[in-house]
Scaffold this motif. Structure first.
Motif, mmCIF file in Angstrom:
data_model
loop_
_atom_site.group_PDB
_atom_site.id
_atom_site.type_symbol
_atom_site.label_atom_id
_atom_site.label_comp_id
_atom_site.label_asym_id
_atom_site.label_seq_id
_atom_site.Cartn_x
_atom_site.Cartn_y
_atom_site.Cartn_z
ATOM 1 N N ASN B 93 34.923 -92.325 95.280
ATOM 2 C CA ASN B 93 34.642 -93.622 94.664
ATOM 3 C C ASN B 93 35.528 -94.712 95.249
ATOM 4 O OD1 ASN B 93 32.514 -93.324 92.957
ATOM 5 N ND2 ASN B 93 33.723 -93.188 91.088
ATOM 6 N N LEU B 94 36.806 -94.399 95.429
ATOM 7 C CA LEU B 94 37.734 -95.401 95.959
ATOM 8 C C LEU B 94 37.419 -95.724 97.412
ATOM 9 C CD1 LEU B 94 41.131 -94.366 94.355
ATOM 10 C CD2 LEU B 94 39.717 -96.341 93.846
ATOM 11 N N LEU B 95 37.070 -94.679 98.172
ATOM 12 C CA LEU B 95 36.779 -94.893 99.587
ATOM 13 C C LEU B 95 35.535 -95.763 99.761
ATOM 14 C CD1 LEU B 95 38.072 -93.828 102.232
ATOM 15 C CD2 LEU B 95 36.124 -92.286 102.389
ATOM 16 N N THR B 96 34.490 -95.487 98.990
ATOM 17 C CA THR B 96 33.281 -96.305 99.116
ATOM 18 C C THR B 96 33.547 -97.723 98.624
ATOM 19 O OG1 THR B 96 32.557 -95.300 97.059
ATOM 20 C CG2 THR B 96 31.510 -94.527 99.060
ATOM 21 N N TRP B 97 34.449 -97.851 97.665
ATOM 22 C CA TRP B 97 34.811 -99.202 97.204
ATOM 23 C C TRP B 97 35.520 -99.947 98.329
ATOM 24 C CZ3 TRP B 97 40.164 -100.349 96.539
ATOM 25 C CH2 TRP B 97 40.414 -101.673 96.161
ATOM 26 N N LEU B 98 36.417 -99.248 99.028
ATOM 27 C CA LEU B 98 37.176 -99.885 100.109
ATOM 28 C C LEU B 98 36.228 -100.449 101.165
ATOM 29 C CD1 LEU B 98 39.939 -100.426 101.448
ATOM 30 C CD2 LEU B 98 39.661 -98.272 102.639
ATOM 31 N N ILE B 99 35.188 -99.678 101.521
ATOM 32 C CA ILE B 99 34.264 -100.179 102.527
ATOM 33 C C ILE B 99 33.124 -100.959 101.882
ATOM 34 C CG2 ILE B 99 34.852 -98.422 104.223
ATOM 35 C CD1 ILE B 99 32.512 -96.823 103.431
ATOM 36 N N GLY B 100 33.212 -101.178 100.575
ATOM 37 C CA GLY B 100 32.283 -102.076 99.896
ATOM 38 C C GLY B 100 30.857 -101.571 99.792
ATOM 39 N N LEU B 101 30.684 -100.269 99.683
ATOM 40 C CA LEU B 101 29.322 -99.746 99.596
ATOM 41 C C LEU B 101 29.036 -99.208 98.204
ATOM 42 C CD1 LEU B 101 28.948 -97.872 102.986
ATOM 43 C CD2 LEU B 101 28.044 -100.099 102.338
ATOM 44 N N PRO B 102 27.900 -99.608 97.610
ATOM 45 C CA PRO B 102 27.547 -99.029 96.321
ATOM 46 C C PRO B 102 27.109 -97.582 96.496
ATOM 47 C CG PRO B 102 25.833 -100.540 97.056
ATOM 48 C CD PRO B 102 26.911 -100.571 98.092
ATOM 49 N N SER B 103 27.684 -96.688 95.740
ATOM 50 C CA SER B 103 27.222 -95.296 95.773
ATOM 51 C C SER B 103 27.327 -94.756 94.353
ATOM 52 C CB SER B 103 28.071 -94.460 96.727
ATOM 53 O OG SER B 103 29.355 -94.288 96.196
ATOM 54 N N SER B 104 26.564 -93.726 94.078
ATOM 55 C CA SER B 104 26.462 -93.249 92.706
ATOM 56 C C SER B 104 27.717 -92.487 92.274
ATOM 57 C CB SER B 104 25.244 -92.347 92.580
ATOM 58 O OG SER B 104 25.301 -91.649 91.370
ATOM 59 N N SER B 105 28.328 -92.941 91.161
ATOM 60 C CA SER B 105 29.503 -92.244 90.635
ATOM 61 C C SER B 105 29.127 -90.879 90.086
ATOM 62 C CB SER B 105 30.154 -93.062 89.526
ATOM 63 O OG SER B 105 30.581 -94.297 90.013
ATOM 64 N N SER B 106 27.923 -90.782 89.512
ATOM 65 C CA SER B 106 27.505 -89.486 88.979
ATOM 66 C C SER B 106 27.343 -88.479 90.103
ATOM 67 C CB SER B 106 26.170 -89.593 88.241
ATOM 68 O OG SER B 106 26.084 -90.778 87.542
ATOM 69 N N HIS B 107 26.782 -88.932 91.227
ATOM 70 C CA HIS B 107 26.612 -88.007 92.344
ATOM 71 C C HIS B 107 27.960 -87.564 92.883
ATOM 72 C CE1 HIS B 107 22.174 -89.075 93.374
ATOM 73 N NE2 HIS B 107 22.366 -88.695 92.135
ATOM 74 N N ALA B 108 28.948 -88.473 92.854
ATOM 75 C CA ALA B 108 30.285 -88.094 93.300
ATOM 76 C C ALA B 108 30.847 -87.004 92.391
ATOM 77 C CB ALA B 108 31.207 -89.312 93.313
ATOM 78 N N LEU B 109 30.623 -87.170 91.081
ATOM 79 C CA LEU B 109 31.104 -86.149 90.134
ATOM 80 C C LEU B 109 30.359 -84.832 90.345
ATOM 81 C CD1 LEU B 109 32.930 -85.505 87.735
ATOM 82 C CD2 LEU B 109 31.135 -86.289 86.227
ATOM 83 N N PHE B 110 29.036 -84.933 90.553
ATOM 84 C CA PHE B 110 28.248 -83.725 90.844
ATOM 85 C C PHE B 110 28.795 -83.025 92.083
ATOM 86 C CE2 PHE B 110 24.080 -85.535 88.884
ATOM 87 C CZ PHE B 110 24.588 -85.302 87.627
ATOM 88 N N GLY B 111 29.003 -83.811 93.137
ATOM 89 C CA GLY B 111 29.510 -83.248 94.393
ATOM 90 C C GLY B 111 30.837 -82.552 94.167
ATOM 91 N N GLY B 112 31.718 -83.209 93.406
ATOM 92 C CA GLY B 112 33.018 -82.627 93.119
ATOM 93 C C GLY B 112 32.873 -81.296 92.383
ATOM 94 N N LEU B 113 31.988 -81.273 91.384
ATOM 95 C CA LEU B 113 31.798 -80.040 90.619
ATOM 96 C C LEU B 113 31.246 -78.928 91.501
ATOM 97 C CD1 LEU B 113 30.354 -81.415 87.276
ATOM 98 C CD2 LEU B 113 32.369 -79.967 87.519
ATOM 99 N N ILE B 114 30.285 -79.299 92.371
ATOM 100 C CA ILE B 114 29.697 -78.282 93.246
ATOM 101 C C ILE B 114 30.744 -77.715 94.192
ATOM 102 C CG2 ILE B 114 28.052 -77.924 95.122
ATOM 103 C CD1 ILE B 114 26.201 -79.910 93.748
ATOM 104 N N GLY B 115 31.513 -78.628 94.821
ATOM 105 C CA GLY B 115 32.534 -78.177 95.772
ATOM 106 C C GLY B 115 33.563 -77.282 95.109
ATOM 107 N N ALA B 116 34.048 -77.716 93.941
ATOM 108 C CA ALA B 116 35.082 -76.939 93.263
ATOM 109 C C ALA B 116 34.536 -75.591 92.806
ATOM 110 C CB ALA B 116 35.631 -77.729 92.074
ATOM 111 N N THR B 117 33.266 -75.581 92.336
ATOM 112 C CA THR B 117 32.671 -74.322 91.889
ATOM 113 C C THR B 117 32.457 -73.372 93.060
ATOM 114 O OG1 THR B 117 31.514 -75.581 90.196
ATOM 115 C CG2 THR B 117 30.777 -73.336 90.557
ATOM 116 N N LEU B 118 31.986 -73.929 94.185
ATOM 117 C CA LEU B 118 31.794 -73.104 95.375
ATOM 118 C C LEU B 118 33.092 -72.422 95.758
ATOM 119 C CD1 LEU B 118 29.513 -75.121 97.827
ATOM 120 C CD2 LEU B 118 29.046 -72.934 96.734
ATOM 121 N N MET B 119 34.194 -73.185 95.690
ATOM 122 C CA MET B 119 35.475 -72.627 96.090
ATOM 123 C C MET B 119 35.955 -71.588 95.080
ATOM 124 S SD MET B 119 37.906 -72.427 98.195
ATOM 125 C CE MET B 119 37.874 -73.730 99.419
ATOM 126 N N SER B 120 35.686 -71.823 93.779
ATOM 127 C CA SER B 120 36.274 -70.913 92.799
ATOM 128 C C SER B 120 35.424 -69.674 92.534
ATOM 129 C CB SER B 120 36.584 -71.647 91.496
ATOM 130 O OG SER B 120 35.425 -71.803 90.734
#
Lengths: 74, 416
Positions: B93-120
């Motif tokens: 979220n912070l990185l996309t804000w820095l470059i000024g691009l709108p991106s979905s916060s929910s998708h970021a949370l989804f991505g985070g959950l998927i990545g963390a679950t894959l690892m665990s």
């Protein structure tokens, strides 16, 4: 994999119709008000008609907004 | 309360930080068009949006039952997984804000959950089908639906009001736009503040502080509402600028059509059972409205960068979250390291943003619209191109074991 095409289709249809209808109504209201101004400047009877029409349009839009708030709350 | 462990406390704080970045990131959805057409002054707009977000957080008591919408198997989720997922989502979220691009916060949370679950727990914990139906398909559908509706609405409104005096109608359009923007803010507060409430509640349940299935305690509702409102009030001006000025030039009728389309799509989609991302609907609506006016243009270069960011959201947030989950699995020092990296990474991104600050004073400046090279160079100085952005995200991941100071080193060339 089950894709709910029916839900997607109805979102598409409803969004399209409601958006266009609301924007159309609101525009008619705005145009009606600006007509009313010019008509009343000339002192014509159509001013009342234009104003009533405009308020009817705005009332419908307000109803739609209320329904939107209802959807959010419930 | 007395059973809250240190880890749980960290997770709660992190969830509130995510909530804050969510508000901050998504102010643009409601207010970008309102600010750029001049319907409201920038400060007034974000204040109004913040208040409505706060109100929205208290409006509905039905807390999101699942935080991932079935993307991952939530029965195996641990507090560490939630923490890692939040770290990934916040940094993206912070990185996309820095470059000024709108991106979905929910998708970021989804991505985070998927990545963390894959690892665990591995691939068995993630439902691949649901990723397609809940993330990929909506990401394509949202801008199309909202864009088409906004395009047709813009055409219609120009046709109907064609003969009327533009000055006389502008005031009306602005009032209409404020109403639509208010609806979007309210819906955002209800949906997204609840997402955070869901995350905190899930963490509390997993940590055995409250019984499964119980409603969130009052302090969770209040803190989530306040965090999202605060984020909204501070305003992600960079994203507001991109959405309100960068994608296309909006006039009051277009702003009104775009915002109405966005509000309708958001409400229709969440109540007809096919959830669409707020950010993607709003961006699509802005582009549709841009195309709807005669002589209107959409800046496809900006739009393309935005699309790339959408595509990267899930994998990038997932990568960071997977790395964070790997670290938290190493024990207490790993959790501390992730915490330090999160703070360090956020501070670094903030420091980069100060080099070319965008705030309420210059958010509507015209320079983006000029064809001249000045703008391009200025933009290039503050913004990382999408591909380099992905590299920077990778850098965060690969350098995670190092202290925060050195993680700054590899990323900075990408930003120049």
């Amino acid at each position: 994999m089950k894709i709910d095409w029916a839900a997607l289709g109805s979102v598409f249809g409803v969004s399209l119709v409601v958006t266009v209808a609301l924007v159309g109504l609101f525009t008619l209201g705005i145009v009606g008000l600006s007509k009313q101004e010019s008509a009343s400047a000339q002192g014509g009877g159509s001013a009342v008609l234009a104003r009533t029409g405009a308020y009817a349009c705005f009332a419908l839009c307000a109803a739609a907004v209320s329904y939107g708030i209802y959807l959010i709350v419930v | 309360m007395e059973h809250i462990t240190l880890l749980l406390a960290i997770v709660i704080v992190t969830a509130l930080v995510f909530d804050f970045t969510n508000g901050f990131h998504d102010t643009a959805n409601a207010m970008a068009t309102t600010i750029s057409t001049g319907a409201l002054k920038p400060k007034t707009a974000v204040t109004m949006s913040a208040v409505l977000n706060l109100v929205g957080a208290f409006l509905s008591v039905e807390v999101a039952k699942t935080i991932s919408g079935g993307l991952v198997n939530e029965s195996g989720i641990t507090v560490e997984v939630i923490f890692a997922a939040l770290v990934g989502a916040i940094l993206w979220n912070l990185l996309t804000w820095l470059i000024g691009l709108p991106s979905s916060s929910s998708h970021a949370l989804f991505g985070g959950l998927i990545g963390a679950t894959l690892m665990s727990v591995g691939a068995s914990g993630v439902n691949g089908d649901v990723v397609v139906t809940k993330v990929l398909l909506p990401a394509i559908a949202a801008p199309l639906v909202a864009g088409l509706a906004a395009l047709l609405a813009t055409r219609l409104t120009y046709k109907l009001a064609g003969k009327a005096d533009e000055k006389a109608t502008a005031k009306g359009y602005r009032a209409g736009q404020i109403a639509s923007a208010g609806l979007v803010s309210l819906a955002h507060g209800t949906n997204d503040a609840q997402k955070t409430m869901g995350v905190i509640t899930l963490a509390l349940v997993t940590g055995n502080v409250i019984a499964p299935g119980s409603n969130p305690p009052m302090w969770v509702i209040v803190s989530a509402g306040v965090a999202i409102a605060l984020g909204t009030y501070l305003g992600g001006w960079r994203i507001i600028r991109t959405m309100g000025k960068g994608l296309t030039d909006l006039r009051p009728p277009q702003g009104f059509a775009a915002q109405t389309s966005a509000a309708t799509v958001i409400l229709a989609s969440s109540h007809l059972g096919f959830s669409l991302s707020t950010t993607q609907s709003c961006s699509g609506a802005v582009m549709g409205a841009g195309l709807g006016r005669k002589g209107g243009v959409v800046r496809w270069s900006t739009a393309t960068r935005m699309f790339v960011a959408w595509g990267l959201t899930l994998p990038a947030a997932g990568l960071v979250a997977a790395a964070a989950e790997f670290l938290t699995g190493q024990g207490t020092w790993g959790i501390v390291a992730v915490g330090v990296l999160l703070v360090g990474g956020s501070a670094f991104i903030w420091a980069l943003s100060r080099r070319k600050p965008v705030d309420h004073t210059n958010v509507t400046d015209d320079e983006i619209g000029e064809p001249a090279g000045v703008v391009t160079t200025a933009m290039a100085a503050i913004s990382v191109p999408p591909t380099a952005g992905a590299l920077a995200a990778e850098d965060f991941k690969t350098t995670i074991p190092a202290p925060a100071g050195s993680s700054a080193e590899p990323a900075s060339p990408a930003a120049v």
